[in-house]
Motif scaffolding. Sequence first.
Motif, short mmCIF file in Angstrom:
data_model
loop_
_atom_site.label_atom_id
_atom_site.label_comp_id
_atom_site.label_asym_id
_atom_site.label_seq_id
_atom_site.Cartn_x
_atom_site.Cartn_y
_atom_site.Cartn_z
N GLY A 94 -20.63 -8.19 4.05
CA GLY A 94 -19.58 -8.31 5.05
C GLY A 94 -18.56 -9.36 4.70
N LEU A 95 -19.01 -10.46 4.11
CA LEU A 95 -18.11 -11.53 3.74
C LEU A 95 -17.15 -11.08 2.64
CD1 LEU A 95 -17.23 -14.43 4.13
CD2 LEU A 95 -18.98 -15.12 2.49
N SER A 96 -17.67 -10.41 1.64
CA SER A 96 -16.79 -9.95 0.56
C SER A 96 -15.82 -8.88 1.06
CB SER A 96 -17.60 -9.44 -0.63
OG SER A 96 -18.35 -8.32 -0.26
N HIS A 97 -16.24 -8.05 2.00
CA HIS A 97 -15.34 -7.04 2.57
C HIS A 97 -14.22 -7.71 3.35
CE1 HIS A 97 -17.46 -3.53 1.28
NE2 HIS A 97 -18.60 -3.97 1.81
N ARG A 98 -14.55 -8.78 4.07
CA ARG A 98 -13.51 -9.50 4.83
C ARG A 98 -12.51 -10.14 3.87
NH1 ARG A 98 -17.95 -10.66 8.09
NH2 ARG A 98 -18.25 -12.72 7.17
N ARG A 99 -13.00 -10.72 2.79
CA ARG A 99 -12.09 -11.30 1.80
C ARG A 99 -11.20 -10.23 1.18
NH1 ARG A 99 -16.52 -14.89 -1.05
NH2 ARG A 99 -16.49 -16.66 0.37
N ALA A 100 -11.79 -9.10 0.84
CA ALA A 100 -11.01 -8.00 0.26
C ALA A 100 -9.97 -7.51 1.26
CB ALA A 100 -11.94 -6.86 -0.16
N ALA A 101 -10.35 -7.41 2.52
CA ALA A 101 -9.40 -6.96 3.55
C ALA A 101 -8.25 -7.95 3.69
CB ALA A 101 -10.11 -6.78 4.89
N ARG A 102 -8.57 -9.26 3.67
CA ARG A 102 -7.50 -10.27 3.76
C ARG A 102 -6.57 -10.17 2.56
NH1 ARG A 102 -11.59 -13.81 5.79
NH2 ARG A 102 -11.78 -14.76 3.72
N SER A 103 -7.13 -9.95 1.38
CA SER A 103 -6.31 -9.80 0.18
C SER A 103 -5.43 -8.57 0.27
CB SER A 103 -7.19 -9.69 -1.07
OG SER A 103 -7.85 -10.91 -1.30
N PRO A 138 -9.32 -1.86 10.18
CA PRO A 138 -8.22 -1.92 11.14
C PRO A 138 -7.12 -2.91 10.77
CG PRO A 138 -10.34 -2.32 12.23
CD PRO A 138 -10.61 -2.13 10.79
N ASP A 139 -7.47 -4.05 10.16
CA ASP A 139 -6.44 -5.02 9.78
C ASP A 139 -5.50 -4.44 8.73
OD1 ASP A 139 -7.66 -6.77 11.49
OD2 ASP A 139 -8.57 -8.01 9.92
N ILE A 140 -6.07 -3.74 7.76
CA ILE A 140 -5.26 -3.12 6.70
C ILE A 140 -4.42 -2.00 7.30
CG2 ILE A 140 -5.37 -1.76 4.57
CD1 ILE A 140 -7.94 -3.34 3.89
N GLN A 141 -5.02 -1.20 8.14
CA GLN A 141 -4.29 -0.10 8.78
C GLN A 141 -3.11 -0.64 9.60
OE1 GLN A 141 -6.97 2.56 10.68
NE2 GLN A 141 -5.38 3.94 11.36
N GLN A 142 -3.34 -1.74 10.33
CA GLN A 142 -2.28 -2.34 11.14
C GLN A 142 -1.15 -2.87 10.26
OE1 GLN A 142 -1.91 -2.38 14.46
NE2 GLN A 142 0.02 -3.47 14.26
N ALA A 143 -1.50 -3.55 9.17
CA ALA A 143 -0.47 -4.09 8.27
C ALA A 143 0.35 -2.96 7.65
CB ALA A 143 -1.12 -4.95 7.18
N ALA A 144 -0.31 -1.88 7.27
CA ALA A 144 0.40 -0.74 6.69
C ALA A 144 1.31 -0.08 7.73
CB ALA A 144 -0.59 0.27 6.12
N ALA A 145 0.80 0.09 8.94
CA ALA A 145 1.62 0.69 10.01
C ALA A 145 2.87 -0.16 10.28
CB ALA A 145 0.78 0.84 11.28
N GLU A 146 2.70 -1.48 10.27
CA GLU A 146 3.85 -2.37 10.47
C GLU A 146 4.85 -2.24 9.32
OE1 GLU A 146 2.06 -6.21 10.94
OE2 GLU A 146 1.24 -5.70 12.92
N ALA A 147 4.34 -2.12 8.10
CA ALA A 147 5.24 -1.97 6.94
C ALA A 147 6.04 -0.68 7.04
CB ALA A 147 4.43 -2.00 5.64
N PHE A 148 5.38 0.41 7.38
CA PHE A 148 6.09 1.69 7.51
C PHE A 148 7.09 1.64 8.66
CE2 PHE A 148 2.14 3.65 5.50
CZ PHE A 148 2.72 3.71 4.26
N ALA A 149 6.72 1.00 9.75
CA ALA A 149 7.65 0.88 10.90
C ALA A 149 8.88 0.07 10.50
CB ALA A 149 6.94 0.23 12.08
N ARG A 150 8.67 -1.01 9.75
CA ARG A 150 9.80 -1.83 9.32
C ARG A 150 10.73 -1.03 8.41
NH1 ARG A 150 8.24 -6.19 10.17
NH2 ARG A 150 6.41 -6.30 8.82
N ARG A 151 10.17 -0.22 7.54
CA ARG A 151 11.00 0.62 6.66
C ARG A 151 11.81 1.61 7.46
NH1 ARG A 151 6.58 1.03 1.74
NH2 ARG A 151 6.48 -1.22 1.55
#
Length: 172
Positions: free
Chosen positions: A26-35, A99-112
């Motif tokens: 779980g810790l490595s997945h959280r780090r990967a998600a933050r990256s 969900p964090d990655i999905q949210q960041a991607a959704a925000e990027a597409f919305a900004r575009r």
Amino acid sequence: MPQRGRRRERRPPPGRGGRQRRPGPGLSHRRAARSAVAAIRHDDQEFAGILRGALDSEEDPGDALAARTRNLAGILRASEWAGGCPVTATALGTAGRAPDIQQAAAEAFARRRELVHAGLTAAGIAEDDARELAHPVVSPLEGAEPAARVSRGEEPLHTAGRRLARLISCYR
């Protein structure tokens, strides 16, 4: 005298009170998600600057987007098709699981879409039309890039640029 063949029970050192916890997956997945979120946000800022610059540099937003796709094709070719936007690939590779990655991607597409909308309205396209056009303008840009990388050719980007210019000209 301890008996041979019997295992001695291991006890935690005083003050520890139980099992030691090791970092689990779980810790490595959280780090990967933050990256991944950081990479998406970085790319979002970079792409937004490039898109804004392209839309500001040409009077006709269709010409600006066609020029942007030609420029992107050159960048990908120079990187031997290894470069490109991490947003689409990361979002699709983690869909529904991060969900964090999905949210960041959704925000990027919305900004575009917001940038395209602003560029279209600045070029005189009606507000409602510009808002509706933002989706069909951003989507081919996002799809043509991985298609160009997979085919190791510029044609998907050049085609997207020409068709976007033609679509936008219908509204001017």
